[in-house]
Every structure is written in C-alpha cells, then in structure tokens.
Design an enzyme around this catalytic site. Structure first.
Site, PDB file in Angstrom:
ATOM      1  N   ARG A  51       4.519  77.725  25.432  1.00  0.00           N
ATOM      2  CA  ARG A  51       5.514  76.498  25.327  1.00  0.00           C
ATOM      3  C   ARG A  51       6.330  75.615  24.559  1.00  0.00           C
ATOM      4  O   ARG A  51       7.196  75.256  25.845  1.00  0.00           O
ATOM      5  CB  ARG A  51       4.135  75.261  25.845  1.00  0.00           C
ATOM      6  CG  ARG A  51       4.797  74.662  26.600  1.00  0.00           C
ATOM      7  CD  ARG A  51       3.882  72.936  27.363  1.00  0.00           C
ATOM      8  NE  ARG A  51       3.219  72.629  26.819  1.00  0.00           N
ATOM      9  CZ  ARG A  51       3.614  71.672  26.193  1.00  0.00           C
ATOM     10  NH1 ARG A  51       4.699  71.430  26.240  1.00  0.00           N
ATOM     11  NH2 ARG A  51       2.670  71.110  24.732  1.00  0.00           N
ATOM     12  N   TYR A 105      24.794  74.753  44.973  1.00  0.00           N
ATOM     13  CA  TYR A 105      23.570  75.259  45.624  1.00  0.00           C
ATOM     14  C   TYR A 105      22.446  75.073  45.652  1.00  0.00           C
ATOM     15  O   TYR A 105      22.409  73.502  45.759  1.00  0.00           O
ATOM     16  CB  TYR A 105      23.465  76.206  44.185  1.00  0.00           C
ATOM     17  CG  TYR A 105      21.850  76.908  44.430  1.00  0.00           C
ATOM     18  CD1 TYR A 105      21.187  77.531  45.070  1.00  0.00           C
ATOM     19  CD2 TYR A 105      20.388  75.874  43.441  1.00  0.00           C
ATOM     20  CE1 TYR A 105      19.770  77.638  45.202  1.00  0.00           C
ATOM     21  CE2 TYR A 105      18.967  76.629  44.073  1.00  0.00           C
ATOM     22  CZ  TYR A 105      18.531  77.217  44.877  1.00  0.00           C
ATOM     23  OH  TYR A 105      17.826  77.526  44.351  1.00  0.00           O
ATOM     24  N   ASP A 177      27.526  75.682  36.555  1.00  0.00           N
ATOM     25  CA  ASP A 177      26.850  76.982  36.552  1.00  0.00           C
ATOM     26  C   ASP A 177      27.630  78.446  36.748  1.00  0.00           C
ATOM     27  O   ASP A 177      27.955  78.124  37.503  1.00  0.00           O
ATOM     28  CB  ASP A 177      25.825  76.444  37.911  1.00  0.00           C
ATOM     29  CG  ASP A 177      24.880  77.186  37.825  1.00  0.00           C
ATOM     30  OD1 ASP A 177      25.012  78.651  38.214  1.00  0.00           O
ATOM     31  OD2 ASP A 177      24.089  77.353  38.785  1.00  0.00           O
ATOM     32  N   LYS A 202      18.549  86.103  39.287  1.00  0.00           N
ATOM     33  CA  LYS A 202      20.121  87.078  39.493  1.00  0.00           C
ATOM     34  C   LYS A 202      20.474  88.268  38.748  1.00  0.00           C
ATOM     35  O   LYS A 202      19.557  88.897  38.253  1.00  0.00           O
ATOM     36  CB  LYS A 202      20.867  85.440  40.002  1.00  0.00           C
ATOM     37  CG  LYS A 202      20.783  84.224  41.229  1.00  0.00           C
ATOM     38  CD  LYS A 202      19.781  84.970  41.734  1.00  0.00           C
ATOM     39  CE  LYS A 202      18.880  83.364  42.497  1.00  0.00           C
ATOM     40  NZ  LYS A 202      18.559  82.492  41.648  1.00  0.00           N
TER      41      LYS A 202
END
Length: 386
Positions: A51, A105, A177, A202
């Site tokens: 984590r 987005y 981004d 992506k």
C-alpha cells in the site's frame, strides 16, 4: 538500478531494471508479497509494504517513468483517476483555488466540478489558448494550473509554454495530463512543468489489460502526493506493476506507428465528403498545428471527427465498421472507437458539453497498430453505407 544509454528507446528497455539481474531473470519478477521484513526504517511511509507503493515492482517503475520524461521522481497509482485525485488533493487544501483548462477528460471534469467543492476547494475554467485572460481569474488563494497536452476529446493544444511561464511568475504548481501524448511525443518536465499525469491504462501499458496511473515530476511534490496516496489506498498491485513494466518497453515502437497511422487516417477522413470536421493536431488545418509542431515529437494516435449527417450517421457508422472495437478506452494495440457523449463525457451536462464543442455525434478514434490501409478501407466502406 542502472541506466544504459541516453536515448529514449534505450531507457524504455533498461532503466529501472535490477542490476545485477535477480537470479539471472531477464524479466523483473512479480514480487507477490504484501509484507516485507522490517529493516530499521524510521518512518511509517518508509516501511516496505504494497500500500505504500515501494515494493521492488513499484520502485522499478518509478525509476523508469522518471527517466522517460527527464523528471526527478515518479509514482504509480491504482488508476489514472487515483493519480489525478491524489495530486489535486495534495497540492490543494480547503480555501485553495485551481485554474483548469475548460475542455477536459470527463472523469477529471466531474471530480473538479462535483467533488473538490466538498473539500472547500474552488476553481475557475480558463481557455488554454488565451493566456492574456488568465490573470483575471487568478486569486491570492490560487495554488495550481491544470491542463491537458492534447484535450480529450477535441485534440486542442493549449499554449503550454505560457502555462509554465504563468505558473512560475505566480508561484503556483503547473500540472499537465500527458496521457494522449505519452513520453514519446512530449516530456513535460523538459518544458518546465512541475507535474505530469498519466492514465497508464492507455498508451504506457498499451494492451488494454490493466488499470493504472502515474504522477511524474518534482521530487518534493511527488513525495507529498505519495503520502496522500498511501493514506487513500490508491496503490497499484504487483501483478499490474509487472504488466505495466512490460508494456512500457514497447511504447516507442507502438506510439510512433500509431502517430503515422493516425495522420494518414485523419487525412483520409478530412478529404471524405461524408465527414464534416476532423480534429487532429497533425493536420495543417488544425488551429494548433504550428504550436503542436513546435512542442511535440508526434501528434498521437488520437483523432476525433464529426459526420455531416449528425448523430444518426455516427451511430450507423459505428454499426458498419468491422475492425475497430466500439469501446470507451484508448491507447491500446487494437483500434478503439466511441462517441464521447455516450461514454467518456456522459457525466457532463449536455449543455456544458455542447458549449465546449463536444457534440452528440462526435466520434473519438484511438488508432491501434493494425495495417493502416485496412483501417482506411474499413472506414471507406462504413462511410459508403451511410
């Protein structure tokens, strides 16, 4: 860890790899262990634990991603939205203000417009092509400016040099981004951006089989974001790390081919009588073409376009194509196609979408690595059927 070679394609393969190789294994093994032996670390965030994003699989990715964009540090996350939300919640706090590009987005738009308000964070949209107007929306509480390299889904190219200058002049954090471009086409740190975000789902992974994200940039900011992410629990599991690590190695050959193929397809679409508009920075007709030529090494595999006969024609076109898969993601080896109004931007109010130019009939195309000629032939027959 060591880096062999200075060029990007060599870094893709060799940066972040174990040295020496673990038991001689050419591929980095999957360290499928949640817990690691305590070795006297002083702080909680330094403990080795899945984590906390610091297993051997995480560390290898962090070094590789930072090297690809020429940045100080990097951090992988459980999704692109985990990267975006952890970043914004780290650099903004209650009473803070964000300047953000108006075309985004859909998931980012929803998070900023619907969720940040609950944390006492305000925002203003800006036109990425009008830096002379940004000062009017600047506040004493402004902490960051956020843009996309090429906007999703209209492929707009903001004045990215002006974004960096503006952020530096006003002492705020510049965030971009970079998903659509990938490090092959654009490396934000080289231009001076503080932070670069990716949906690794992506292009970076490229095989449509994981969900992941990344933040790349200044080490001090990455450390702050890592601490936020550790508490939010948005870490990436070791097997997904392994798949992302493997996918990155072919990023160069994939994206360069997709750049070439997308340009040919965009040129075909622009010349077809059934097509009303094509959005692709590689086209000379694109309003940001000259800027894109100055900033980027390639124009990406993303294209969006509108048919002259509107939404019904768009729906019929999607029914008639045979090679592209109608699906809402992008950046994979297979060509994917979708209507953003029905998928990636369906969470936006229709009037907001239309105001930005995201029409109901807009089609977004993510070009894969199939033969370009076959894709063009397929589009030709689908358009002929309208």
């Amino acid at each position: 860890m060591s880096t062999i070679g200075k060029r990007l394609d060599t870094k893709l393969i060799h940066t972040g790899e174990p040295d020496p190789l673990i038991q001689g294994a050419v591929s980095l093994p999957i360290f499928q262990s949640s817990t690691y032996e305590y070795t006297g670390k002083a702080g909680y965030h330094d403990l080795r634990y899945i984590r906390l994003n610091n297993t051997p699989n995480h560390v290898a990715l962090h070094e590789k991603l930072a090297a690809l964009e020429g940045a100080e540090d990097a951090l992988v996350t459980g999704s692109g939205m985990a990267a975006i939300s952890a970043t914004l919640l780290s650099i903004l706090s209650s009473g803070g203000h964000l300047l953000v590009q108006e075309c985004l987005y859909g998931g980012t738009h929803d998070f900023i417009t619907n969720d940040l308000v609950h944390f006492g964070i305000s925002f203003d949209f800006i036109d990425g092509d009008a830096p002379e107007a940004w000062n009017r929306k600047l506040r004493p509480s402004t902490r960051a400016i956020y843009v996309e390299t090429m906007t999703n889904p209209l492929l707009q190219v903001a004045d990215l040099k002006a974004v960096v200058r503006f952020a530096r002049n006003h002492g705020i954090v510049s965030v971009i981004d970079n998903t659509f471009a990938s490090p092959i086409n654009f490396r934000p740190a080289e231009l001076g951006f503080d932070l670069s975000l990716h949906s690794c789902t992506k292009y970076l992974n490229g095989h449509s089989d994981i969900v992941a994200g990344a933040v790349i940039g200044r080490a001090q900011l990455i450390d702050e974001i890592r601490r936020t992410l550790n508490h939010l629990g948005g870490s990436l599991d070791p097997h997904a790390c392994f798949l992302l690590h493997r996918g990155i190695k072919t990023l160069g050959v994939r994206v360069r081919y997709q750049n070439q193929s997308a340009l040919k397809i965009a040129q075909f679409l622009e010349g077809h009588p059934e097509v009303g508009k094509v959005n692709y920075p590689g086209l000379e007709s694109h309003p940001g073409h000259q800027r894109a030529c100055e900033l980027f090494d390639g124009f990406s595999g993303m294209v969006s376009f509108e048919l002259k006969k509107g939404i019904k024609a768009a729906e019929q076109f999607l029914e008639h194509i045979t090679i592209p898969i109608v699906a809402p993601s992008l950046g994979g080896v297979e060509t994917l196609i979708t209507r953003p109004a029905a998928t990636s931007h369906s969470g936006m109010l229709r009037e907001d979408r239309l105001a930005l130019g995201i029409n109901d009939g807009l089609i977004r195309l993510s070009v894969g690595i199939e033969a370009t000629e076959d894709l063009i032939d397929d589009f030709e027959q689908a358009l002929h059927a309208l």
